[in-house]
Design an enzyme around this catalytic site. Structure first.
Site, PDB file in Angstrom:
ATOM      1  N   ASN A  27      24.000   3.585  -2.754  1.00  0.00           N
ATOM      2  CA  ASN A  27      22.835   4.030  -3.520  1.00  0.00           C
ATOM      3  C   ASN A  27      22.819   3.517  -4.953  1.00  0.00           C
ATOM      4  OD1 ASN A  27      21.938   5.600  -1.252  1.00  0.00           O
ATOM      5  ND2 ASN A  27      23.489   7.123  -1.801  1.00  0.00           N
ATOM      6  N   ARG A  28      23.500   2.413  -5.173  1.00  0.00           N
ATOM      7  CA  ARG A  28      23.577   1.776  -6.495  1.00  0.00           C
ATOM      8  C   ARG A  28      24.265   2.664  -7.541  1.00  0.00           C
ATOM      9  NH1 ARG A  28      22.881  -1.731  -3.474  1.00  0.00           N
ATOM     10  NH2 ARG A  28      21.395  -3.439  -3.597  1.00  0.00           N
TER      11      ARG A  28
END
Length: 222
Positions: A199-200
């Site tokens: 999810n970065r």
């Protein structure tokens, strides 16, 4: 740009999901060089990288105009990270005016990066000569044949210069170390270890040098 010239895929949708496991403070080595040695060993043995010692060297001239290029790391220890180049090249000219430099190791298959900032200084001639002697014969000749970063008219110019040197110094004959060629050692001031996460929400842990030469670690927001 016409439809015919358009990129044949959707850049905005290109993404990879990175790993679930990350990097925590209690896993880090005492110094950034020790931690780099750990990650470099993994990159060199299990990382699936073509040249794990390839790094992007970014410099800026006296006016602050940046430039970047890929070079090969040839040595590292607690004193810094060493690479070699022509001292008349653009990077060397930049470093003569502004010794601050950034190194980036882009280990994409491992979803890892290491980013070093520091000050570059030339290596001594004895150290340079010792490394030069380890280079293949053709690479030694190449250091003489190429006036790195200068404009040349044709490929034949560089090939001709190399051929003349090959005739003068055939295989087995010692090639003198070019006076205009040598190393730079980048003494690190910060070293960031970047681990890609889902999810970065990446892990970014940065060593920062204190005035007494010790290191503190800080976590950066992704």
């Amino acid at each position: 740009m016409t439809d015919r010239d358009a990129v044949p895929f959707d850049l905005a949708s290109m993404r990879k999901q990175y790993r679930a496991e990350g990097l925590s403070e209690n896993e880090l080595a005492a110094t950034p060089v020790e931690q780099f040695a750990r990650w470099f060993k993994q990159a060199a043995t299990d990382g699936g990288l073509f040249e794990p010692n390839a790094m992007i060297v970014s410099t800026a001239d006296a006016e602050g105009r940046p430039s970047s290029r890929t070079v090969l790391l040839k040595h590292f220890d607690e004193q810094g990270f060493v690479f070699y180049t022509n001292y008349d090249s653009r990077k060397a000219r930049d470093l003569a005016e502004n010794p601050y430099v950034s190194l980036l190791f882009p280990w994409h298959p491992m979803a890892r990066q290491v980013i070093v900032t520091g000050v570059a200084r030339r290596t001594g001639r004895d150290e340079t000569a010792a490394y030069f002697r380890t280079r293949p014969h053709g690479s030694q000749l190449g250091a003489w044949a190429s006036a790195q970063s200068s404009v040349i008219a044709t490929r034949a110019d560089i090939d001709g210069a190399y051929a003349e040197l090959a005739a003068r110094y055939p295989e087995g004959e010692q090639v003198p170390v070019p006076p205009h060629w040598g190393g730079f050692r980048v003494a690190p001031q910060t070293v960031e270890f970047w681990q890609g996460r889902e999810n970065r929400l990446h892990d970014r842990l940065r060593y920062v040098e204190r005035a007494d030469g010790s290191w503190r670690v800080e976590r950066l927001s992704p």
